[in-house]
Enzyme design. Structure first.
Site, mmCIF file in Angstrom:
data_model
loop_
_atom_site.group_PDB
_atom_site.id
_atom_site.type_symbol
_atom_site.label_atom_id
_atom_site.label_comp_id
_atom_site.label_asym_id
_atom_site.label_seq_id
_atom_site.Cartn_x
_atom_site.Cartn_y
_atom_site.Cartn_z
ATOM 1 C CD GLN A 1 -1.092 -0.253 3.738
ATOM 2 O OE1 GLN A 1 -1.310 0.679 4.500
ATOM 3 N NE2 GLN A 1 -1.648 -1.461 3.883
ATOM 4 C CG HIS B 1 -0.434 5.680 3.856
ATOM 5 N ND1 HIS B 1 -1.551 4.873 3.904
ATOM 6 C CD2 HIS B 1 0.497 5.058 4.622
ATOM 7 C CE1 HIS B 1 -1.306 3.827 4.658
ATOM 8 N NE2 HIS B 1 -0.067 3.914 5.099
ATOM 9 C CD GLU C 1 1.753 3.453 8.203
ATOM 10 O OE1 GLU C 1 0.544 3.732 8.313
ATOM 11 O OE2 GLU C 1 2.155 2.359 7.772
ATOM 12 C CG HIS D 1 4.314 0.962 3.487
ATOM 13 N ND1 HIS D 1 3.800 2.125 2.955
ATOM 14 C CD2 HIS D 1 3.467 0.620 4.502
ATOM 15 C CE1 HIS D 1 2.713 2.477 3.611
ATOM 16 N NE2 HIS D 1 2.482 1.577 4.550
ATOM 17 N NE ARG E 1 -6.368 -2.125 1.447
ATOM 18 C CZ ARG E 1 -7.267 -1.233 1.823
ATOM 19 N NH1 ARG E 1 -7.915 -0.531 0.897
ATOM 20 N NH2 ARG E 1 -7.527 -1.031 3.090
#
Length: 389
Positions: free
Chosen positions: A98, A100, A135, A257, A276
């Site tokens: 995926q 972001h 993240e 990642h 994804r």
């Protein structure tokens, strides 16, 4: 401060044993993937504060008086909400491959789907909110993952050694084109290939990877979990990262990642936006994915905490929505002063520390409102999550 009661999410890729072992509870036999700590509407932590009803959602408490809970600087900078979500993540099988979006892409994508009238819970919806989702994962056990594109020439050599005829066009592209064009063309070709032909390519590649072993073993394992999935080939474009306990990995916008295996503490901006590439039965929007992915080779930067004289070990990241650090309390150590003008969540991962008058055990956590005097004593390991306001 308030002791938190947290939800464990039972996603299929979760470990059946890692979170129970941390908490000292008996396994249920079902996967336990993530324990959420925070005020995310999907599973807000619950508290037992004497001035509120028992088992009260943290999100409701914050909404009732944002400045009292978060502090005026946090509300001014991020609005009346907790800007981060803290998790214990336990991967027993690979997560989806995926990326972001950045903040501008998230706002644009969210507004576009709102105008189109796409229901917020629709399985084909890409943007659940208008926020980005940087993240950080910090390993509690050896932790295996994939992060960022490998150098195209190195990937070409890796694919060539598999000696699969249907991979040879990708090898040629990776050798012949400049980096960005090569990565874009190969990922596009993999994700838009005829499903039957790709399934055959994945099967042949997995057989070759199993024969070669070593650095190829993860790809054989991916194909076992996701037979025929184009994400298996896409994963071969990425760097493999193996973290040791205490090491961290920051994942910014546009970086492809996947986590493969291990237990860790994860913190992220309070968002649920995921695009994804594969290794999933869920929706894959190839055009939108290609708009968001950063097509550049990167060397994953493994983070090691930087210690301060006050005993705080900081995982330094370029994000204001969260700040993660760790305290390792040895027997006889002086108390650690943690009072801050920002909200905090304290998470114990080892030992028997004490936060003010609350005893903590592994997996135990507390929410500390902004400005509350806070002191750590005892022995063990405590992660501290807060913001930069």
């Amino acid at each position: 401060m308030d002791r938190l009661s947290n939800t464990v999410r039972p996603y299929a890729w979760g470990s059946t044993t890692a979170i129970p072992e941390l908490l000292g509870t008996a396994p249920t036999g079902e996967p336990q993937a993530e324990m959420w700590m925070g005020a995310h509407p999907g599973a807000p932590s619950r508290i037992n504060r004497t001035t509120t009803p028992l088992d009260h959602p943290l999100s409701d408490l914050i909404a009732a008086d944002p400045e009292a809970e978060l502090g005026a600087p946090t509300v001014k900078k991020f609005g009346p909400r907790l800007p981060f979500l803290l998790k214990i993540l336990a991967a027993g099988a690979p997560l989806s491959l995926q990326v972001h979006p950045n903040l501008a892409q998230a706002k644009e994508g969210y507004e576009a789907e709102e105008r189109q009238g796409v229901p917020i819970d629709a399985p084909h919806r890409n943007y659940k909110d208008a926020n980005h989702k940087p993240e950080l994962i910090c390993a509690l056990t050896p932790f295996d993952g994939l992060c960022g594109f490998r150098d195209p020439a190195e990937t070409a050599d890796l694919l060539a050694r598999l000696d699969v005829d249907s991979l040879k066009p990708y090898v040629d592209l990776l050798h012949a084109h400049p980096e960005e064009a090569a990565l874009r063309e190969v990922l596009t070709a993999v994700l838009t290939a005829d499903p039957d032909e790709m399934s055959h390519t994945v099967h042949s590649s997995a057989e070759a990877a199993a024969r070669l072993g070593g650095e190829y073993s993860p790809y054989a394992s991916l194909a076992h979990h996701y037979p025929g999935d184009p994400g298996v080939i896409a994963a071969m474009l990425l760097n493999r990262v193996q973290l040791q306990p205490g090491e961290g990995l920051f994942l910014g916008a546009g970086v492809p990642h996947a986590y493969l295996n291990g237990l860790g503490v994860e913190i992220m901006a309070n968002s649920d936006n995921v695009l994804r590439c594969g290794l999933t039965p869920k929706h894959v929007d190839v055009p939108e994915l290609l708009r968001v992915v950063r097509f550049e080779a990167t060397e994953p930067a493994v983070l090691r905490p930087e210690a301060s004289p006050a005993g705080e070990e900081l995982y330094d990241t370029p994000i204001d929505e969260f700040r993660l650090s760790r305290y390792t309390l040895a027997p006889g150590a002086a108390p650690r002063e943690l009072t801050a003008a920002t909200p905090q969540i304290l998470l114990c991962t080892d030992g028997t520390p004490r936060a003010n008058d609350l005893d903590l055990a592994p997996g135990g956590s507390v929410f500390v409102p902004a400005g509350e005097k806070t002191e750590l004593t005892g022995t063990g390991t405590v992660f501290r999550a807060t913001v930069i306001a």
